[in-house]
Design a protein around this motif. Structure first.
Motif, PDB file in Angstrom:
ATOM      1  N   HIS A 123       1.021  -1.210   0.130  1.00 52.60           N
ATOM      2  CA  HIS A 123      -0.113   0.040  -0.077  1.00 52.60           C
ATOM      3  C   HIS A 123       0.733   1.208  -0.052  1.00 52.60           C
ATOM      4  CE1 HIS A 123       1.131  -0.357   4.214  1.00 52.60           C
ATOM      5  NE2 HIS A 123       0.628   0.706   4.350  1.00 52.60           N
ATOM      6  N   PHE A 163      -6.338   1.091   8.118  1.00 57.22           N
ATOM      7  CA  PHE A 163      -6.872   2.475   8.577  1.00 57.22           C
ATOM      8  C   PHE A 163      -5.222   2.924   8.631  1.00 57.22           C
ATOM      9  CE2 PHE A 163     -10.163  -0.048   9.490  1.00 57.22           C
ATOM     10  CZ  PHE A 163     -11.181   0.739   9.834  1.00 57.22           C
ATOM     11  N   GLU A 200      -2.579   8.743   6.753  1.00 57.11           N
ATOM     12  CA  GLU A 200      -2.659   9.135   5.703  1.00 57.11           C
ATOM     13  C   GLU A 200      -3.815   9.062   4.849  1.00 57.11           C
ATOM     14  OE1 GLU A 200      -0.321   5.267   4.941  1.00 57.11           O
ATOM     15  OE2 GLU A 200      -0.237   6.802   6.233  1.00 57.11           O
ATOM     16  N   ASP A 201      -4.774   8.648   5.451  1.00 53.66           N
ATOM     17  CA  ASP A 201      -6.362   8.381   4.813  1.00 53.66           C
ATOM     18  C   ASP A 201      -7.052   9.808   4.827  1.00 53.66           C
ATOM     19  OD1 ASP A 201      -6.220   5.725   4.681  1.00 53.66           O
ATOM     20  OD2 ASP A 201      -6.975   5.248   6.671  1.00 53.66           O
ATOM     21  N   LEU A 234      -7.860  10.742   1.492  1.00 52.54           N
ATOM     22  CA  LEU A 234      -9.220  10.447   0.746  1.00 52.54           C
ATOM     23  C   LEU A 234     -10.287  11.614   1.257  1.00 52.54           C
ATOM     24  CD1 LEU A 234      -9.798   6.965   2.615  1.00 52.54           C
ATOM     25  CD2 LEU A 234      -9.241   7.308   0.298  1.00 52.54           C
ATOM     26  N   ARG A 282      -9.009   9.153  -4.282  1.00 53.46           N
ATOM     27  CA  ARG A 282     -10.225   8.544  -3.989  1.00 53.46           C
ATOM     28  C   ARG A 282     -10.794   7.413  -4.855  1.00 53.46           C
ATOM     29  NH1 ARG A 282     -10.484  13.791  -2.492  1.00 53.46           N
ATOM     30  NH2 ARG A 282     -11.251  14.639  -4.604  1.00 53.46           N
ATOM     31  N   TYR A 320      -8.338   4.420  -3.914  1.00 55.63           N
ATOM     32  CA  TYR A 320      -9.265   3.807  -2.752  1.00 55.63           C
ATOM     33  C   TYR A 320     -10.247   2.922  -3.351  1.00 55.63           C
ATOM     34  CZ  TYR A 320     -12.674   3.152   0.842  1.00 55.63           C
ATOM     35  OH  TYR A 320     -13.665   2.829   1.707  1.00 55.63           O
ATOM     36  N   ARG A 351     -10.905  13.852   9.711  1.00 58.93           N
ATOM     37  CA  ARG A 351     -10.300  12.677  10.129  1.00 58.93           C
ATOM     38  C   ARG A 351     -11.710  11.673  10.334  1.00 58.93           C
ATOM     39  NH1 ARG A 351      -6.786  14.600  13.389  1.00 58.93           N
ATOM     40  NH2 ARG A 351      -5.090  14.268  12.099  1.00 58.93           N
ATOM     41  N   ALA A 389     -13.146  10.353   7.180  1.00 57.98           N
ATOM     42  CA  ALA A 389     -12.210   9.235   6.709  1.00 57.98           C
ATOM     43  C   ALA A 389     -12.261   7.882   7.502  1.00 57.98           C
ATOM     44  CB  ALA A 389     -10.860   9.617   6.921  1.00 57.98           C
ATOM     45  N   LYS A 409     -13.934   3.951   6.360  1.00 54.74           N
ATOM     46  CA  LYS A 409     -13.156   2.985   6.269  1.00 54.74           C
ATOM     47  C   LYS A 409     -13.979   1.933   7.131  1.00 54.74           C
ATOM     48  CE  LYS A 409      -9.336   3.597   4.116  1.00 54.74           C
ATOM     49  NZ  LYS A 409      -8.264   3.215   4.701  1.00 54.74           N
ATOM     50  N   ILE A 414      -3.250   4.878  14.304  1.00 49.62           N
ATOM     51  CA  ILE A 414      -4.323   5.624  13.936  1.00 49.62           C
ATOM     52  C   ILE A 414      -4.709   6.037  15.403  1.00 49.62           C
ATOM     53  CG2 ILE A 414      -6.086   3.782  13.939  1.00 49.62           C
ATOM     54  CD1 ILE A 414      -6.151   6.777  11.674  1.00 49.62           C
TER      55      ILE A 414
END
Length: 360
Positions: free
Chosen positions: A52, A117, A120-121, A124, A132, A135, A281, A284, A288, A310
C-alpha cells in the motif's frame, strides 16, 4: 475471517520472523522505525497483491538480498488457507494459495479481505480525485475479481486511444477512434456500475457512523467523469462519439471513468474545502468502517482490520468509538504506546525492536 500466523524472510527489515496471532486484538508496539508498519504491510500484501506504500516490490526486499518470502495462514468460515508469496529483485513475483499458483493478480482477490486504517487516509477527504479512485478500486477489487480485469482492459485501451489522439493521421484518422471507444465503453460501463453501487452502499453506512461519532451529516456521492443517463456500454460509446471532436482538439481523452471522483460533504458543504481536520479525520474513519460493513454485507464475514498508528491520531471519544466497533473482530494495531489501546485476555502484545518481535 482471521489470520493465525505470518512468516517473513528478508522482507523489509525482517531477516526472519515467525509470529502467531490472536483471532481478536493484536497490538504491535515499539519505538518508531523498528518495523511495526512492515508487519501490517506484509499482511496487506495478501489482500491486494501489492504494497500500500511501496512503488516497487524491490523496495520490500531486504538490502543486499536477492529475494523475499512471505507466508500466511488464514481462515474463513468455510476453509483454511496457506498462502506463500515470493518476491525477486529481478521483478519476478509468484503467489500460491494452498499450493496452487495464482496466475493473475485478479485471481488473488476475494481470498483475504482486509481494511487498512492509516494517518494518510486524510487524503481520501482532502486529496486528489486520483486518491479517491485508487481507494475505491482497491476496495471493490477485493470483492469482485472481474473488476480488476475490467480496469486493466480499460487502461490498455485508454493508452492506445491517447496515442491515436496525439497523431491521428498515423492511426488512420477519426474513424480509428471507434475501435478504442468500443473497448473503453465495454469495460468503462462495467466499472461505472461497480463504483456507483459501492459508493451508494458505503454512503448508507458512513452517514450513520458519522452521526454516531459527531452528530454531523455526512454525504458521499459518485461523480462520474462521463455524463450519461444510463450506465450502459451503448450510452458510453454514443457519448464518446458525440464528443470526439473535443478530444481530438485536446489531443487526449477528455471523458471517461479515469476522471471519476467521489464528492464528500459534511453538513452540506464540501469537506475538502470547509471541514476542519477533526471533521475530515472523522469522515475518513467513517468511510473505512463503512467499507468493513460493506464487505460483511457481501461476504457475511468481517474483514481483517489493520490500524497503522491510527489511535494516536484520534481524540478520546473517537478512540472509544472505534474500540467499541472493533471489539469482536480481528484487528492489528500498531502504536508506540500500549496505553492508547484497550486490551483484554484475548489481546496479544508484540514488542518490535530492530526487526524482531517479542511476544508478551
Amino acid at each position: 475471517m482471521y489470520i493465525s500466523s505470518l512468516s517473513l524472510k528478508n522482507f523489509r527489515n525482517y531477516k526472519s520472523l515467525d509470529i502467531s496471532f490472536s483471532p481478536f486484538t493484536n497490538v504491535i508496539y515499539g519505538d518508531n522505525a523498528q518495523g511495526k508498519t512492515n508487519i501490517l504491510e506484509a499482511l496487506y500484501m495478501f489482500a491486494q497483491g501489492r504494497s500500500h506504500r511501496a512503488k516497487s516490490d524491490r523496495e520490500l526486499i531486504m538490502f543486499g538480498e536477492d529475494a523475499a518470502r512471505l507466508s500466511l495462514d488464514f481462515h474463513d468460515s468455510e476453509r483454511d488457507y496457506g498462502a506463500v508469496m515470493q518476491l525477486g529483485r529481478n521483478g519476478k513475483k509468484t503467489i500460491k494459495i494452498n499450493h496452487v499458483q495464482i496466475s493473475r493478480l485478479s485471481k488473488l482477490m476475494n481470498y483475504l479481505n482486509a481494511v487498512m486504517f492509516a494517518p494518510e487516509d486524510l487524503t481520501l477527504i482532502k486529496g486528489s480525485p486520483g486518491a479517491r479512485r485508487h481507494y475505491t478500486d482497491a476496495a471493490i477489487s477485493q470483492l469482485f475479481p472481474g473488476y480488476l480485469s475490467s480496469l486493466s482492459d480499460y487502461q490498455k485501451a485508454l493508452i492506445q486511444k491517447n496515442n491515436a489522439l496525439k497523431n491521428l493521421s498515423a492511426y488512420g484518422g477519426k474513424t480509428a477512434l471507434d475501435v478504442w471507444n468500443e473497448q473503453l465503453a465495454e469495460s468503462g460501463a462495467k466499472i461505472m456500475n461497480y463504483r456507483a453501487e459501492f459508493i451508494k452502499s458505503v454512503n448508507g453506512y458512513a452517514k450513520k457512523i458519522q452521526a454516531e461519532i459527531s452528530k454531523e451529516e455526512l454525504d458521499i456521492s459518485y461523480a462520474p467523469g462521463i455524463r450519461i443517463d444510463e450506465m450502459t456500454a451503448g450510452a458510453y460509446y454514443d457519448f464518446l462519439r458525440l464528443h470526439a471532436d473535443k478530444e481530438i482538439a485536446f489531443y487526449s481523452s477528455a471523458y471517461g471513468i479515469q476522471r471519476d471522483d467521489i464528492i464528500i460533504k459534511i453538513n452540506g458543504a464540501p469537506a475538502k474545502i470547509y471541514a476542519s481536520q477533526g471533521q475530515q479525520r472523522t469522515a475518513a474513519l467513517a468511510l473505512k468502517i463503512a467499507q468493513a460493513e460493506y464487505i460483511y454485507e457481501q461476504k457475511e464475514e468481517y474483514p481483517v482490520l489493520l490500524l497503522d498508528d491510527i489511535m494516536s491520531e484520534l481524540d478520546i471519544n473517537r478512540r472509544a468509538y472505534l474500540s467499541e466497533r472493533i471489539r469482536d473482530k480481528q484487528v492489528f494495531i500498531t502504536s508506540t504506546d500500549t496505553d492508547l489501546v484497550s486490551s483484554s485476555n484475548q489481546t496479544k502484545l508484540f514488542k518490535i525492536k530492530n526487526g524482531t518481535a517479542y511476544e508478551e
